[in-house]
Structure formats: C-alpha cells, structure tokens
Design a protein around this motif. Sequence first.
Motif, PDB file in Angstrom:
ATOM      1  N   MET A   1     -10.517   6.320   7.464  1.00 27.01           N
ATOM      2  CA  MET A   1     -11.207   5.708   8.677  1.00 27.01           C
ATOM      3  C   MET A   1     -10.936   6.391   9.850  1.00 27.01           C
ATOM      4  SD  MET A   1     -11.295   1.668   9.544  1.00 27.01           S
ATOM      5  CE  MET A   1     -12.516   1.214  10.759  1.00 27.01           C
ATOM      6  N   THR A   2     -11.849   6.842  10.660  1.00 27.32           N
ATOM      7  CA  THR A   2     -11.538   7.291  12.041  1.00 27.32           C
ATOM      8  C   THR A   2     -11.192   6.347  13.106  1.00 27.32           C
ATOM      9  OG1 THR A   2     -13.223   9.038  11.268  1.00 27.32           O
ATOM     10  CG2 THR A   2     -12.447   8.863  13.716  1.00 27.32           C
ATOM     11  N   ALA A   3     -10.148   6.883  13.824  1.00 29.96           N
ATOM     12  CA  ALA A   3      -9.559   5.989  14.848  1.00 29.96           C
ATOM     13  C   ALA A   3     -10.771   6.073  15.865  1.00 29.96           C
ATOM     14  CB  ALA A   3      -8.214   6.228  15.361  1.00 29.96           C
ATOM     15  N   THR A   4     -11.027   4.874  16.603  1.00 26.48           N
ATOM     16  CA  THR A   4     -11.831   4.855  17.695  1.00 26.48           C
ATOM     17  C   THR A   4     -11.143   5.432  18.939  1.00 26.48           C
ATOM     18  OG1 THR A   4     -10.863   2.509  18.520  1.00 26.48           O
ATOM     19  CG2 THR A   4     -12.614   2.548  16.917  1.00 26.48           C
ATOM     20  N   PRO A   5     -12.001   5.966  20.059  1.00 28.02           N
ATOM     21  CA  PRO A   5     -11.208   6.324  20.976  1.00 28.02           C
ATOM     22  C   PRO A   5     -10.390   5.297  21.920  1.00 28.02           C
ATOM     23  CG  PRO A   5     -13.601   7.116  21.129  1.00 28.02           C
ATOM     24  CD  PRO A   5     -13.230   5.930  19.906  1.00 28.02           C
ATOM     25  N   ASP A   6     -10.884   4.173  21.851  1.00 29.34           N
ATOM     26  CA  ASP A   6      -9.773   3.218  22.754  1.00 29.34           C
ATOM     27  C   ASP A   6      -8.437   3.086  21.671  1.00 29.34           C
ATOM     28  OD1 ASP A   6     -11.662   2.677  24.576  1.00 29.34           O
ATOM     29  OD2 ASP A   6     -12.431   0.699  23.821  1.00 29.34           O
ATOM     30  N   ARG A   7      -8.450   3.004  20.417  1.00 33.07           N
ATOM     31  CA  ARG A   7      -7.384   2.717  19.955  1.00 33.07           C
ATOM     32  C   ARG A   7      -6.439   4.172  19.874  1.00 33.07           C
ATOM     33  NH1 ARG A   7      -7.992   1.406  13.459  1.00 33.07           N
ATOM     34  NH2 ARG A   7      -8.821  -0.378  14.609  1.00 33.07           N
ATOM     35  N   SER A   8      -7.106   5.201  20.012  1.00 28.30           N
ATOM     36  CA  SER A   8      -6.232   6.354  20.212  1.00 28.30           C
ATOM     37  C   SER A   8      -5.703   6.401  21.478  1.00 28.30           C
ATOM     38  CB  SER A   8      -7.076   7.721  20.191  1.00 28.30           C
ATOM     39  OG  SER A   8      -7.791   7.778  18.690  1.00 28.30           O
ATOM     40  N   LEU A   9      -6.447   5.906  22.504  1.00 26.52           N
ATOM     41  CA  LEU A   9      -5.601   5.973  23.974  1.00 26.52           C
ATOM     42  C   LEU A   9      -4.493   4.972  23.872  1.00 26.52           C
ATOM     43  CD1 LEU A   9      -9.077   6.088  26.133  1.00 26.52           C
ATOM     44  CD2 LEU A   9      -7.287   7.734  26.062  1.00 26.52           C
ATOM     45  N   ARG A  10      -4.553   3.818  23.246  1.00 26.34           N
ATOM     46  CA  ARG A  10      -3.708   2.989  23.249  1.00 26.34           C
ATOM     47  C   ARG A  10      -2.536   3.539  22.458  1.00 26.34           C
ATOM     48  NH1 ARG A  10      -7.954  -0.860  22.070  1.00 26.34           N
ATOM     49  NH2 ARG A  10      -7.275  -0.814  19.952  1.00 26.34           N
ATOM     50  N   LYS A  11      -2.766   4.187  21.368  1.00 24.01           N
ATOM     51  CA  LYS A  11      -1.569   4.932  20.627  1.00 24.01           C
ATOM     52  C   LYS A  11      -0.807   5.957  21.717  1.00 24.01           C
ATOM     53  CE  LYS A  11      -0.390   7.338  16.605  1.00 24.01           C
ATOM     54  NZ  LYS A  11      -1.211   7.720  15.093  1.00 24.01           N
ATOM     55  N   ASP A  12      -1.502   6.815  22.281  1.00 27.42           N
ATOM     56  CA  ASP A  12      -1.016   7.752  23.245  1.00 27.42           C
ATOM     57  C   ASP A  12      -0.308   6.953  24.272  1.00 27.42           C
ATOM     58  OD1 ASP A  12      -2.213   9.658  21.696  1.00 27.42           O
ATOM     59  OD2 ASP A  12      -3.828  10.065  23.096  1.00 27.42           O
ATOM     60  N   ALA A  13      -0.888   6.026  24.878  1.00 27.20           N
ATOM     61  CA  ALA A  13      -0.135   5.253  25.913  1.00 27.20           C
ATOM     62  C   ALA A  13       1.205   4.766  25.612  1.00 27.20           C
ATOM     63  CB  ALA A  13      -0.912   4.081  26.447  1.00 27.20           C
ATOM     64  N   ALA A  14       1.359   4.137  24.195  1.00 29.23           N
ATOM     65  CA  ALA A  14       2.305   3.718  23.773  1.00 29.23           C
ATOM     66  C   ALA A  14       3.418   4.666  23.364  1.00 29.23           C
ATOM     67  CB  ALA A  14       1.921   2.913  22.223  1.00 29.23           C
ATOM     68  N   LEU A  15       2.842   5.761  22.824  1.00 28.42           N
ATOM     69  CA  LEU A  15       3.952   7.050  22.586  1.00 28.42           C
ATOM     70  C   LEU A  15       4.438   7.599  23.856  1.00 28.42           C
ATOM     71  CD1 LEU A  15       1.966   9.075  19.813  1.00 28.42           C
ATOM     72  CD2 LEU A  15       3.957   7.537  19.531  1.00 28.42           C
ATOM     73  N   ASN A  16       3.650   7.647  25.022  1.00 28.56           N
ATOM     74  CA  ASN A  16       4.171   8.098  25.985  1.00 28.56           C
ATOM     75  C   ASN A  16       5.190   7.133  26.821  1.00 28.56           C
ATOM     76  OD1 ASN A  16       2.752  10.409  26.473  1.00 28.56           O
ATOM     77  ND2 ASN A  16       0.799   9.469  27.387  1.00 28.56           N
ATOM     78  N   ARG A  17       5.028   6.094  26.639  1.00 36.52           N
ATOM     79  CA  ARG A  17       5.980   4.826  27.071  1.00 36.52           C
ATOM     80  C   ARG A  17       7.324   4.941  26.295  1.00 36.52           C
ATOM     81  NH1 ARG A  17       7.875  -0.273  26.555  1.00 36.52           N
ATOM     82  NH2 ARG A  17       7.853  -1.708  28.529  1.00 36.52           N
ATOM     83  N   GLU A  18       7.224   5.518  25.052  1.00 33.39           N
ATOM     84  CA  GLU A  18       8.427   5.317  24.478  1.00 33.39           C
ATOM     85  C   GLU A  18       9.095   6.602  24.774  1.00 33.39           C
ATOM     86  OE1 GLU A  18       9.918   3.126  22.504  1.00 33.39           O
ATOM     87  OE2 GLU A  18       8.189   1.785  23.247  1.00 33.39           O
ATOM     88  N   ARG A  19       8.389   7.683  24.919  1.00 27.37           N
ATOM     89  CA  ARG A  19       9.184   8.818  25.434  1.00 27.37           C
ATOM     90  C   ARG A  19       9.787   8.805  26.960  1.00 27.37           C
ATOM     91  NH1 ARG A  19       3.771  11.415  24.025  1.00 27.37           N
ATOM     92  NH2 ARG A  19       3.954  12.502  21.895  1.00 27.37           N
TER      93      ARG A  19
END
Length: 221
Positions: A1-19
Amino acid sequence: MTATPDRSLRKDAALNRERLLAAASQLFAERGLNVTLNDIAHHAGVGVGTAYRRFANKEEVIDALFEQRLQAVAAVAQEALDDPDAWHALVTFLERTLHMQFGDRGLNEIMNNPQLGDARVSDARDRIAPLIEALVERAKQQGAVRPDLDQTDVIFTQVALSAIMDSARTIAPDLYRRYLTIFLDGIRADRKAFTPLPTAPLSANQTHLAMTRRRQNAGSR
C-alpha cells in the motif's frame, strides 16, 4: 500500500525532529547548553529552516530533552525501589543519577540551573521528588539511615555534588565521589567505621583553580 503524501510528510517531520533531538543531546552533553539551534541543525544534517519548523527556539529543544531526562531519572528511581535492600537502593540511585549528570553536561545544567525556568523545576519536583521520598522513607523504615534524614537532603546533596563535578571536571573528574562517600557515611545508621574515600582531596591551589573556573563560567553565561 502506497503511503499518502501527507503521511510521508508527517514521517519525515518526525524523523527530522528525532535527528534534531539526537544532535542536541550530543552537543549538550559535550558542550553544555551554550549551543545555538543553528549548531544543532548543522550537527543533525538538516537545514536551519527545517530546525525552526520543528522547534521555535532552543528552549523548546531543552523542554523536549528535559522530558526525556526526567523519564530516565524516574526509571532509575523506580528500578531502585524494586531493590529489596533499601540502603543499596538509595546508594545505587545516587551513584547512577550522578554518573548520568557527570557524563552529560547538558543534563547537569538542565537539572540544576535555576535560570531555566520554574516550570521545569516544578515538573522535576512533582515527578521525581515522590520517588526519592519513597526511597528515603523505606530506608528509614529498615533502619538503614538516620531517622531525621529527609528526601530534600538527597536533592540538595545532588545539587552540591553537581557543582563539584562542574568545578573539578578537568582537574579531578572523580572528586565528587569523595564527597558522595562522606555524605553516605554521614547518613547511614549502622556505621561502625568510616568508608575509605575513593579519591584524594584537592590541594589548596587546585581548589582555588576549580572555584575560580566555576565563577568564570557563571560570569560568561
């Protein structure tokens, strides 16, 4: 199942926050809190704009890390409470939390710098103080410590030892352990002999150097 753009953005934001939090944790541990959000962004390998989208300022980074540190200290206290030997539990709690502060200049400053805000101090008091009180009360019930010991004595001892850590870090890194031993000998109820001190005292010149360094550091902040 392909991730939606919004979900990908949320995932990227969470990863950047952890970094960013990981980078801040490392920089604070090495250099204390005297780093900028730009420093944190560069160390994390993200753009400065990204950093400011995740955190409005360095204070927000400190708040997030303070929450992590509180959880770590609370976990150590809870582990100590699981130890049936109340004296060993209290000693272990002190040794482990002081070692955590010694290895992390940022944690030391976060936990002991009164200029970082009443809200953080209140949070620490409300969440950590009851655990320390439980450790102390159980030690008194088992007759392991003097009956007039209070949980605030433990807190002020940690504050005092953190000041010794900061003053003597580059001269005698283990010096705080000497005064921790003196404190522990002073509170235990069954002391028949003095525990050998784990490190030698500073000379008069070393003490002057350590205290001068602390005043210089305080003045530069």
